[in-house]
Design a protein around this motif. Sequence first.
Motif, PDB file in Angstrom:
ATOM      1  N   ILE A  15      29.299  41.112  39.261  1.00  0.00           N
ATOM      2  CA  ILE A  15      29.323  39.732  39.850  1.00  0.00           C
ATOM      3  C   ILE A  15      30.283  39.713  41.486  1.00  0.00           C
ATOM      4  O   ILE A  15      31.074  40.324  41.369  1.00  0.00           O
ATOM      5  N   ASP A  30      31.442  37.959  45.191  1.00  0.00           N
ATOM      6  CA  ASP A  30      32.200  36.761  45.609  1.00  0.00           C
ATOM      7  C   ASP A  30      31.729  36.639  46.907  1.00  0.00           C
ATOM      8  O   ASP A  30      32.188  37.458  47.707  1.00  0.00           O
ATOM      9  N   LYS A  87      32.978  33.510  42.204  1.00  0.00           N
ATOM     10  CA  LYS A  87      32.566  34.644  41.181  1.00  0.00           C
ATOM     11  C   LYS A  87      32.793  34.044  39.598  1.00  0.00           C
ATOM     12  O   LYS A  87      32.112  34.319  38.686  1.00  0.00           O
TER      13      LYS A  87
END
Length: 222
Positions: free
Chosen positions: A34, A36, A15
């Motif tokens: 965001i 991951d 990320k």
Amino acid sequence: MTKISVLVHGYNKNKKDMYTLGSNLEKLGHRCIIVDLPLTYKEIDYALSVFEKNIEEILNGLRENEKINLIGHSTGGLVIRKFLLNTKYIDRINSCVLIATPNNGSELADIVAKRFKLFTSTYKTLKSLRTEYVKKIGFIKNDKIKVGAIAGNKSRLLIGRFLSGDNDGRIKTSSVHHEGLSDIIILPYGHKEIHYKWDTAKLVDAFIEKGKFPHENLKAGY
């Protein structure tokens, strides 16, 4: 109204690689989330299952009438494409932008799979980037959802010399093209830098706002 955008990183990244794009988009009025994903040692289908859970959690935290934008760099764009094909949340998606995404497959992944099979056995995401695999991924057909692509054509990486034609050092510019796209634009940047550029963030924002890229403004120094 705040633009809620979910950012997805590419192969062998996490990320953190999307922090700059997220920061730039926030300056343009976006609220960025965001994610991951395991995009190194797992194939894309596994990463997709993780992404689906992330999206469910994100949407559960929003109001029912709020929609999200999906923005992916490189392999992250393929995850988004697969997600759009079979999700119960399709009505909660506004627009999507794929940045340097190998929509027709990665020639480099083909070379690695052919010559270095042990490598792809470890780095399994590469197996999912082969042309043979990617061309089997359908493209969403929904007039309500616009999907744009931003490609790079500046190759500053030695490995880009193995590719035929214009490329960004990792992905051929022609591979970013796809007939299902609403619009596509090309920037003079490399694969590892394109999503860090302010120009890219402005184009992402413009596409989300208008459903197309400002080609004429770009020529004038956008």
